[in-house]
Design an enzyme around this catalytic site. Structure first.
Site, PDB file in Angstrom:
ATOM      1  N   ARG A   1      42.318  17.804  -2.622  1.00 54.46           N
ATOM      2  CA  ARG A   1      41.606  17.195  -1.501  1.00 54.46           C
ATOM      3  C   ARG A   1      42.415  17.423  -0.227  1.00 54.46           C
ATOM      4  NH1 ARG A   1      37.815  14.638  -4.432  1.00 54.46           N
ATOM      5  NH2 ARG A   1      38.352  13.096  -6.024  1.00 54.46           N
TER       6      ARG A   1
ATOM      7  N   SER B   1      32.345   5.156 -13.100  1.00 57.29           N
ATOM      8  CA  SER B   1      32.030   5.095 -11.676  1.00 57.29           C
ATOM      9  C   SER B   1      30.925   6.063 -11.270  1.00 57.29           C
ATOM     10  CB  SER B   1      33.316   5.324 -10.880  1.00 57.29           C
ATOM     11  OG  SER B   1      33.097   5.080  -9.519  1.00 57.29           O
ATOM     12  N   HIS B   2      31.252   7.019 -10.414  1.00 58.56           N
ATOM     13  CA  HIS B   2      30.242   7.925  -9.858  1.00 58.56           C
ATOM     14  C   HIS B   2      30.083   9.199 -10.679  1.00 58.56           C
ATOM     15  CE1 HIS B   2      34.268   8.442  -8.394  1.00 58.56           C
ATOM     16  NE2 HIS B   2      34.014   9.724  -8.300  1.00 58.56           N
TER      17      HIS B   2
ATOM     18  N   ASP C   1      28.687   2.320 -10.687  1.00 60.76           N
ATOM     19  CA  ASP C   1      29.098   0.958 -11.040  1.00 60.76           C
ATOM     20  C   ASP C   1      29.036  -0.005  -9.862  1.00 60.76           C
ATOM     21  OD1 ASP C   1      31.192   2.322  -9.825  1.00 60.76           O
ATOM     22  OD2 ASP C   1      32.721   1.102 -10.812  1.00 60.76           O
TER      23      ASP C   1
ATOM     24  N   ASP D   1      30.430  -0.023  -6.767  1.00 59.74           N
ATOM     25  CA  ASP D   1      31.520  -0.391  -5.858  1.00 59.74           C
ATOM     26  C   ASP D   1      31.572   0.469  -4.595  1.00 59.74           C
ATOM     27  OD1 ASP D   1      32.419   1.816  -7.222  1.00 59.74           O
ATOM     28  OD2 ASP D   1      34.302   0.921  -7.906  1.00 59.74           O
ATOM     29  N   ARG D   2      30.880   1.614  -4.613  1.00 57.61           N
ATOM     30  CA  ARG D   2      30.903   2.456  -3.412  1.00 57.61           C
ATOM     31  C   ARG D   2      29.642   2.243  -2.584  1.00 57.61           C
ATOM     32  NH1 ARG D   2      33.514   8.371  -4.649  1.00 57.61           N
ATOM     33  NH2 ARG D   2      35.362   7.597  -5.729  1.00 57.61           N
TER      34      ARG D   2
ATOM     35  N   ASP E   1      26.983   3.587  -5.890  1.00 56.40           N
ATOM     36  CA  ASP E   1      27.282   4.519  -6.977  1.00 56.40           C
ATOM     37  C   ASP E   1      27.040   3.917  -8.357  1.00 56.40           C
ATOM     38  OD1 ASP E   1      29.423   2.754  -7.033  1.00 56.40           O
ATOM     39  OD2 ASP E   1      30.794   4.293  -7.793  1.00 56.40           O
TER      40      ASP E   1
ATOM     41  N   GLU F   1      38.343   6.162   2.476  1.00 54.47           N
ATOM     42  CA  GLU F   1      37.453   7.205   2.989  1.00 54.47           C
ATOM     43  C   GLU F   1      36.416   7.641   1.962  1.00 54.47           C
ATOM     44  OE1 GLU F   1      37.659  10.331   1.440  1.00 54.47           O
ATOM     45  OE2 GLU F   1      39.248   9.516   0.175  1.00 54.47           O
ATOM     46  N   SER F   2      36.667   7.331   0.701  1.00 57.36           N
ATOM     47  CA  SER F   2      35.772   7.754  -0.369  1.00 57.36           C
ATOM     48  C   SER F   2      34.612   6.770  -0.554  1.00 57.36           C
ATOM     49  CB  SER F   2      36.561   7.870  -1.665  1.00 57.36           C
ATOM     50  OG  SER F   2      37.265   6.669  -1.912  1.00 57.36           O
TER      51      SER F   2
ATOM     52  N   LYS G   1      36.290  -2.918  -4.614  1.00 65.20           N
ATOM     53  CA  LYS G   1      35.426  -2.550  -3.504  1.00 65.20           C
ATOM     54  C   LYS G   1      34.009  -2.930  -3.895  1.00 65.20           C
ATOM     55  CE  LYS G   1      35.700   2.206  -5.150  1.00 65.20           C
ATOM     56  NZ  LYS G   1      36.911   2.992  -5.419  1.00 65.20           N
TER      57      LYS G   1
HETATM   58  C1  G1P Z   1      38.874   8.896  -5.866  1.00 70.42           C
HETATM   59  C2  G1P Z   1      38.899   8.487  -4.410  1.00 70.42           C
HETATM   60  C3  G1P Z   1      39.664   7.200  -4.247  1.00 70.42           C
HETATM   61  C4  G1P Z   1      39.072   6.125  -5.153  1.00 70.42           C
HETATM   62  C5  G1P Z   1      39.003   6.629  -6.586  1.00 70.42           C
HETATM   63  C6  G1P Z   1      38.288   5.642  -7.490  1.00 70.42           C
HETATM   64  O1  G1P Z   1      40.176   9.119  -6.329  1.00 70.42           O
HETATM   65  O2  G1P Z   1      39.471   9.507  -3.613  1.00 70.42           O
HETATM   66  O3  G1P Z   1      39.635   6.811  -2.910  1.00 70.42           O
HETATM   67  O4  G1P Z   1      39.844   4.972  -5.127  1.00 70.42           O
HETATM   68  O5  G1P Z   1      38.287   7.870  -6.626  1.00 70.42           O
HETATM   69  O6  G1P Z   1      36.981   5.412  -7.089  1.00 70.42           O
HETATM   70  P1  G1P Z   1      40.832  10.581  -6.427  1.00 70.42           P
HETATM   71  O7  G1P Z   1      39.911  11.423  -7.260  1.00 70.42           O
HETATM   72  O8  G1P Z   1      40.910  11.110  -5.033  1.00 70.42           O
HETATM   73  O9  G1P Z   1      42.174  10.356  -7.047  1.00 70.42           O
HETATM   74 ZN    ZN Z   2      32.457   3.350  -8.545  1.00 66.32          ZN
END
Ligand code: G1P
Ligand code: ZN
Length: 543
Positions: A496, A113-114, A279, A281-282, A277, A364-365, A376
Site C-alpha cells: 500500500r 470483514s470485507h 461485518d 464496521d466500515r 462492509d 483511511e480505510s 469502528k
Molecule cells: C486493512 C486496513 C486497516 C484496517 C484493517 C482491518 O489493513 O488498511 O486500516 O484496520 O484492514 O479492517 P491492512 O490490510 O492495510 O493491514
Molecule cells: Zn469490517
C-alpha cells in the site's frame, strides 16, 4: 455435563500479534481446525468460569457451523452463559456494544470483514475482550503459543441450538440466550443522535440510499433508518445478509460499491448515499456529486460532532492511524485537543479510548468510530453524518467545501498493489528502509524532506512500543508518502502506497485528486522502485 476430550494435532497457523484468524473457508474446514483455535483461545482466558460469552457473526458461509461448535465448547470449558445473535447475526460494532452492555467476559466475532464469502470465500474468527475491543497482543500471542502445543480440545454432545428462536435454551446445563441483534444497538444510537431532527429531515423530503451489500448491516439499517427514522421503504438496498453476499465483495469502496457511486454522481442522485462492509464496521459516505474520503470524513465528523447530543460537550481528542491523512490534525489543532497517530488497526485506539484521551478515531480505510464502542462503526458514522446534515441544513458538498475553506484540503489517495510476490514485497520494504538514512538532504523532486523513518508507536497509556509500522517520507510543504505491507491480505503480499498533499484554506480545492498528486506518485515509484521490483506498471486498486 459430560465433557468429551478429543485428541488433536497442533497447527502453526496464526501470526503472533494478529487479532484473530482470517483464511479461506476451505482452510477452516480442515478437521479440528476451528476447534484448535477456540480451545487455544479458551485455554488463554483465565477467569472465564461461569462468565458470559457473546457470539455472533456477519452471516457469511460457515457462520452457523462455527457458532454451534463454539457454543458446545464454551459449555465444556466452563462458561456460565452465552449470548448469541438471532440467526447467528451480530455486526462487529453491535457485538462490541453487547459485550459492554451486558458486562460479558468477552466475545467471539465470526467474520472476514470485507473479504468475499461463500464456500470459496474467506472466513474469520476473532476474540474481543471485556472492554468490547479486539483482544490485546498479550492474549493473541498466548493463543498463538498455545496453538503450537495443544493436543486436545473439550466439547459436549448436545444437539444444535435453534438460532432462529429468541429466548433461553440450555446446552449441557449452560444457558444460551438468543437475542435480538439490533435492539440494544439501536437504543444506544438513540442516546447519541438527535433522532427527532433526522426524522424531521426525512419527513420533509430528504432522500437517501444505504447499500448494505447483502451483509450484516442490512437488518440494522432497516430497523434504524427506515424504522426509527422514517426514511422511505427501499432506502436500504441489498438489505438481506446472504452467506455469499450475493456473490459480491462486501467492501464499501468505489470499486465494489460502484453502483451506489454512479447513482450519487448521476442526475437522479438522492441527497445522501452510504454503504457498510461485511461485518458493519466500515463506512462509505457520498453526497450528491461528492465523494467524501474517509480521511476527510474523520476530520469533518470531528469538527461537527458537537452538533449531536451524545457529543454536545465537545470531544476530548482525536486519533487516526498513521497512513490516514492529516486533515483531522488540523481540526484537533483548532479545537485545542489531543491528537494521536497510531499504527494501522483499530486495536491501537482501545487504550486511548479506555483512558478517556480521545473521543473519535478513524482510519483511511473507511473506519470511523467513537468511544461508544471499542470497534469502528459503519452505521454510527452514517448516523452522525445524518445528524450533522439535519442540524446544519446544508448538503454534503457544501459542508465539505466549507471545511476545506476553513482548514485547508489534504488531497489524498491510496494505491494498492495486490497479490504481488511476498519475497519481492519484503525485499522492497527492507531495501527502502535501508535507504532512508541516505536520502538526499536536498530533498526529492524539489521537495525538502523533514521526516524519513519506519514508524514506531509508543503507546502513551501502557508504555508499549510497536515498531516497523510503515515507512514515512514527509516533506516540508505538508506532503507525505507512506509505504507499508498489508497485514490482512490472504494471497501473496499487498503493497500500500499512501499519498498526501496539503493545500491551504485559500488554495485550489477543485483539482482532480490523482492530478494533484501526480508528482508524488512518480516520486513514490522512483524512490521505492515499485515498477521494477513488482513487475507492475500500475496499482491494482486506487482509492
Ligand atoms: C486493512 C486496513 C486497516 C484496517 C484493517 C482491518 O489493513 O488498511 O486500516 O484496520 O484492514 O479492517 P491492512 O490490510 O492495510 O493491514
Ligand atoms: Zn469490517
Amino acid at each position: 455435563m459430560t465433557v468429551k476430550t478429543i485428541a488433536t494435532t497442533p497447527y502453526d497457523d496464526q501470526k503472533p500479534g494478529t487479532s484473530g484468524l482470517r483464511k479461506r473457508v476451505t482452510h477452516f474446514q480442515q478437521p479440528n481446525y476451528v476447534e484448535n483455535f477456540i480451545q487455544s483461545l479458551f485455554d488463554s482466558l483465565p477467569g472465564k468460569e461461569n462468565m458470559t460469552l457473546v457470539i455472533g457473526g456477519d452471516g457469511r458461509y460457515f457462520n452457523d457451523t462455527v457458532i454451534q461448535i463454539a457454543i458446545r465448547m464454551a459449555a465444556a470449558n466452563g462458561f456460565g452463559r452465552v449470548l448469541v445473535g438471532q440467526g447467528g447475526i451480530l455486526s462487529t460494532p453491535g457485538a462490541s456494544h453487547i459485550i459492554r452492555h451486558y458486562g460479558a467476559f468477552g466475545g467471539l466475532i465470526l467474520s472476514a470483514s470485507h473479504n468475499p464469502g461463500g464456500p470459496d470465500g474467506d472466513f474469520g474468527i476473532k476474540y474481543n475482550a471485556a472492554n468490547g475491543g479486539p483482544a490485546p497482543e498479550r492474549i493473541t500471542d498466548a493463543v498463538h503459543a498455545r496453538s503450537l502445543v495443544i493436543t486436545e480440545y473439550k466439547s459436549v454432545d448436545t444437539p444444535d441450538i435453534d438460532l432462529t428462536r429468541k429466548g433461553i435454551q440450555s446446552v449441557a446445563g449452560m444457558a444460551v440466550e438468543v437475542i435480538d441483534p439490533v435492539a440494544d444497538y439501536a437504543a444506544l444510537m438513540e442516546t447519541l443522535f438527535d433522532f427527532d431532527a433526522i426524522r424531521e429531515m426525512f419527513a420533509s423530503g430528504f432522500r437517501m440510499r444505504f447499500d448494505a451489500m447483502h451483509a450484516v448491516t442490512g437488518p440494522y439499517a432497516k430497523a434504524i433508518i427506515e424504522g426509527h427514522l422514517g426514511a422511505g421503504e427501499g432506502t436500504v438496498v441489498n438489505a438481506v445478509p446472504l452467506p455469499d453476499f450475493g456473490g459480491g465483495h462486501p467492501d464499501p469502496n468505489l470499486v465494489h460499491a460502484k453502483e451506489l457511486y454512479d447513482l450519487m454522481m448521476g442526475p437522479d442522485a438522492p441527497d445522501f448515499g452510504a454503504a457498510s462492509d461485511g461485518d458493519g464496521d466500515r463506512n462509505l459516505v457520498i453526497g450528491r456529486g461528492r465523494f467524501v474520503t474517509p480521511s476527510d470524513s474523520l476530520a469533518i465528523l470531528a469538527a461537527n460532532a458537537h452538533l449531536a447530543p451524545g457529543y454536545a460537550r465537545g470531544i476530548v481528542g482525536i486519533a487516526r492511524s498513521m497512513p490516514t491523512s492529516a486533515a483531522a490534525d488540523r481540526v484537533a489543532e483548532k479545537l485545542g485537543i489531543e491528537m494521536h497517530e497510531t499504527p494501522t488497526g483499530w486495536k491501537f485506539f482501545g487504550n486511548l479510548l479506555d483512558a478517556g484521551r480521545v473521543t473519535i478515531c478513524g482510519e483511511e480505510s473507511a473506519g470511523t468510530g467513537s468511544d461508544h464502542v471499542r470497534e469502528k462503526d459503519g452505521l454510527w458514522a452514517v448516523l452522525l453524518w445524518l445528524n450533522i446534515l439535519a442540524v446544519r441544513k446544508q448538503g454534503v458538498d457544501e459542508i465539505v467545501r466549507e471545511h476545506w475553506a476553513r482548514f485547508g484540503r489534504n488531497y489524498y489517495s491510496r494505491h494498492d498493489y495486490e497479490e504481488i510476490d511476498s519475497g519481492a514485497a519484503n525485499l522492497l520494504m527492507d531495501d527502502l528502509r535501508a535507504r532512508l538514512p541516505s536520502l538526499p538532504a536536498s530533498g526529492l523532486g524539489g521537495r525538502e524532506i523533514v521526516l524519513a523513518d519506519d514508524f514506531a508507536y509508543h503507546d502513551p497509556v501502557d508504555g508499549s512500543t510497536s515498531s516497523a509500522q510503515g515507512v514515512r517520507i514527509g516533506f516540508a510543504d505538508g506532503s507525505r508518502i507512506v509505504f507499508r505491507l498489508s497485514g490482512t491480505g490472504t494471497v501473496g503480499a499487498t503493497l500500500r502506497v499512501y499519498l498526501e498533499r496539503y493545500e491551504a484554506p485559500d488554495g485550489a480545492h477543485d483539482r482532480d485528486t490523482q492530478d494533484a498528486l501526480a508528482d508524488l506518485i512518480a516520486l513514490a515509484d522512483s524512490v521505492a522502485e515499485i515498477g521494477a521490483r513488482t513487475g507492475r506498471d500500475a496499482p491494482t486498486v486506487i482509492t
